[in-house]
Design a protein around this motif. Structure first.
Motif: not given
Length: 235
Positions: A98-102, A119-127, A203-209
């Protein structure tokens, strides 16, 4: 000896299930990301879509995208396992269809690994910047992340994020059993049990319904909770 950056490749895994309306656009965005001399390898697993997504993906194969087809619906975790059998990159990232993540965030996610910090990286939607998610999804995500931190002695802000980037040898070395959305807590649990600290970047985040095609529900939250508890003590 480390490889030179010009020799490196990022494998991008995309699980698709009934995403006809967005799959072409997300692929255009992925292809459009400038990653310097790092090559991109796009591997899609169609999880038995029935909305016309498969026909769209047939056309994408002509553009150099690797597309694998499940003969029945098996879930996101199963799709990722299928894709992992075909990756050839030095690094692996999970991308939703989908288009939630850029995808423009790929470079941000990859930087700590290239600098030898992770070695592992997560993108946080809350920061990072975001179009806020639904309230109960927000509560569920925060709760599951809290349980993760308690069980695995860490301080993550977003365990359920889609954007998880790994050195290829790390993710290939994990035995993933989950078939559906509980892939997220399982892989996090197994990374943590190996003593690997997860690096987070905003990271940027565009939540969908739900009317826009969102699929995860409250039932997946209970499954994720059980997965976190189970893999703290087994496997």
């Amino acid at each position: 000896m480390c490889k030179k950056i010009v020799d490196m490749k990022l494998s991008i895994i995309i699980s698709v299930y009934n995403e006809k309306g967005t799959i072409s656009e997300i692929l255009d965005r992925v292809r459009g990301v400038d990653m310097g001399n790092i090559e991109k390898e796009i591997i899609i697993v169609d999880d038995f879509s029935n909305d016309g997504s498969r026909e769209v993906l047939k056309g994408e194969e002509e553009k150099g995208v690797i597309v694998l087809y499940h003969e029945r619906n098996r879930g996101k975790g199963a799709a990722i396992r299928t894709a992992l059998e075909h990756i050839t990159g030095d690094f692996v990232i999970i991308q939703d269809a989908d288009l939630e993540y850029d995808p423009e965030d790929y470079n941000k996610l990859l930087t700590p690994i290239l600098k030898g910090r992770a070695d592992v990286v997560y993108g946080s939607r809350f920061t990072g910047e975001r179009r806020n998610m639904l309230f109960w999804h927000w509560i569920g995500n925060r709760f599951l992340t809290l349980i993760t931190n308690i069980l695995y002695n860490t301080t993550l802000s977003d365990m359920e994020t889609c954007y998880k980037l790994f050195k290829a040898e790390i993710i290939k070395g994990l035995r993933i059993r989950s078939n559906r959305f509980n892939f997220e807590p399982e892989i996090t649990a197994k990374v943590m049990k190996k003593g690997i600290r997860i690096y987070e970047v905003p990271i940027s985040y565009t939540g969908r319904e739900f009317n826009e095609g969102k699929k995860i529900t409250w039932k997946d939250g209970f499954s994720a909770l059980w997965t976190l508890v189970k893999y703290r003590f087994v496997d």
